[in-house]
Design a protein around this motif. Structure first.
Motif, PDB file in Angstrom:
ATOM      1  N   ASP A   4       0.842  -1.191   0.000  1.00 45.22           N
ATOM      2  CA  ASP A   4       0.000   0.000   0.000  1.00 45.22           C
ATOM      3  C   ASP A   4       0.882   1.247   0.000  1.00 45.22           C
ATOM      4  O   ASP A   4       1.670   1.452   0.934  1.00 45.22           O
ATOM      5  CB  ASP A   4      -0.904   0.020   1.232  1.00 45.22           C
ATOM      6  N   GLU A  64      -2.620   7.618   8.951  1.00 45.55           N
ATOM      7  CA  GLU A  64      -3.978   7.187   9.264  1.00 45.55           C
ATOM      8  C   GLU A  64      -4.541   6.300   8.156  1.00 45.55           C
ATOM      9  O   GLU A  64      -5.190   5.278   8.437  1.00 45.55           O
ATOM     10  CB  GLU A  64      -4.886   8.392   9.480  1.00 45.55           C
ATOM     11  N   GLU A  65      -4.279   6.679   6.918  1.00 39.64           N
ATOM     12  CA  GLU A  65      -4.764   5.870   5.791  1.00 39.64           C
ATOM     13  C   GLU A  65      -4.133   4.488   5.798  1.00 39.64           C
ATOM     14  O   GLU A  65      -4.785   3.492   5.473  1.00 39.64           O
ATOM     15  CB  GLU A  65      -4.470   6.587   4.470  1.00 39.64           C
ATOM     16  N   ARG A  68      -3.109   2.860   8.508  1.00 39.87           N
ATOM     17  CA  ARG A  68      -3.743   2.117   9.597  1.00 39.87           C
ATOM     18  C   ARG A  68      -5.089   1.558   9.168  1.00 39.87           C
ATOM     19  O   ARG A  68      -5.419   0.398   9.426  1.00 39.87           O
ATOM     20  CB  ARG A  68      -3.922   3.013  10.830  1.00 39.87           C
ATOM     21  N   MET A  69      -5.859   2.389   8.466  1.00 40.29           N
ATOM     22  CA  MET A  69      -7.176   1.950   7.995  1.00 40.29           C
ATOM     23  C   MET A  69      -7.062   0.814   6.993  1.00 40.29           C
ATOM     24  O   MET A  69      -7.954  -0.029   6.887  1.00 40.29           O
ATOM     25  CB  MET A  69      -7.925   3.133   7.384  1.00 40.29           C
ATOM     26  N   ALA A  70      -5.958   0.790   6.247  1.00 40.38           N
ATOM     27  CA  ALA A  70      -5.748  -0.266   5.247  1.00 40.38           C
ATOM     28  C   ALA A  70      -5.253  -1.563   5.872  1.00 40.38           C
ATOM     29  O   ALA A  70      -5.153  -2.579   5.189  1.00 40.38           O
ATOM     30  CB  ALA A  70      -4.755   0.214   4.195  1.00 40.38           C
ATOM     31  N   GLY A  71      -4.916  -1.524   7.164  1.00 40.31           N
ATOM     32  CA  GLY A  71      -4.470  -2.735   7.843  1.00 40.31           C
ATOM     33  C   GLY A  71      -2.998  -3.040   7.684  1.00 40.31           C
ATOM     34  O   GLY A  71      -2.581  -4.198   7.826  1.00 40.31           O
TER      35      GLY A  71
END
Length: 243
Positions: free
Chosen positions: A31, A61-62, A64-67
């Protein structure tokens, strides 16, 4: 599925990452989040601004949201310009902001060299000579002997991103030295993912390139090992045979 996060400044050679993802041929997702590049200049003051904590924190943050399981600041010059200790502070701050293991391309080079047990290196940098010299200083601080540093004098990442295989091969040949255990090409703006095998065949030694080692570092942080020979000796279980 292992998801790895990369903070990449601007837009130059980010298409190396989907290419590498394909070459890994495994359950690994890369990512890439783009950070603000600011002034596109291989100049110390501009590079330090590009690698500031504020700009790096903006992208986590993006991820983290993507895992993502780890994050690597995918910029060599935007890390080594802080020096050995300053670059450590940079990745410590990134790890805290991201809440996951973190590193940078500069440390990826040092860790990859330790993995290959390569102690003497030649450097083929796209940067001006003064910036290339700072990378050599960083490597020396990491216990690496630098036998030669060649700077191509390119000022912007945008120009580096236009280089193809011919220019990359020329840079590698001009920089390499017979006594070097490995050749390093330290610029994530340089397209190299498709050329690693060709470079190693041409030089007869491991070649480490910025986007290649950045992905390897992300895998290392996530405790993953992948055998992908098309990405060179670093991703190959069998060591390359010296010519």
């Amino acid at each position: 599925m292992t998801a790895l996060g990369f903070l990449y400044p601007g837009h130059s050679a980010e298409d190396d990452y989907p290419r590498i993802e394909q070459l890994l041929g495994s359950d690994i997702r890369l990512d890439v989040i783009h950070t603000e590049i600011g002034e596109d200049a291989h100049r110390v003051d501009a590079l330090r601004r590009m690698g500031s904590a504020e700009r790096l924190a903006a992208g986590v943050e993006e991820l983290r949201m993507a895992g993502a399981e780890s994050v690597v600041w995918a910029c060599t010059s935007g890390s080594f310009v802080y020096g050995w200790e300053g670059a450590h502070e940079q990745v410590r701050g990134l790890a805290v902001a991201a809440g996951m293991p973190a590193s940078s391309t500069s440390f990826a080079f040092v860790n990859a060299l330790r993995e290959l047990k390569a102690h003497r290196v030649a450097v083929g940098a796209t940067y001006p000579e003064d910036v290339a010299g700072l990378f050599a200083d960083f490597l020396r601080a990491g216990g690496i002997e630098v036998t030669n540093v060649h700077g191509a004098g390119i000022v912007t990442a945008a120009e580096v991103g236009t280089w193809g295989e011919a220019e990359v091969l020329t840079l590698a040949r001009e920089a390499d030295r017979p006594d070097a255990d490995a050749l390093l090409l330290p610029d994530t703006a340089l397209h190299t993912a498709a050329h690693v095998q060709t470079l190693e065949k041409e030089l007869g030694k491991p070649v480490l390139t910025a986007n290649q080692v950045t992905v390897w570092e992300g895998l290392r942080l996530a405790d993953r090992r992948v055998n992908a020979p098309r990405l060179g000796a670093l991703f190959t279980r069998e060591p390359i045979v010296q010519a």
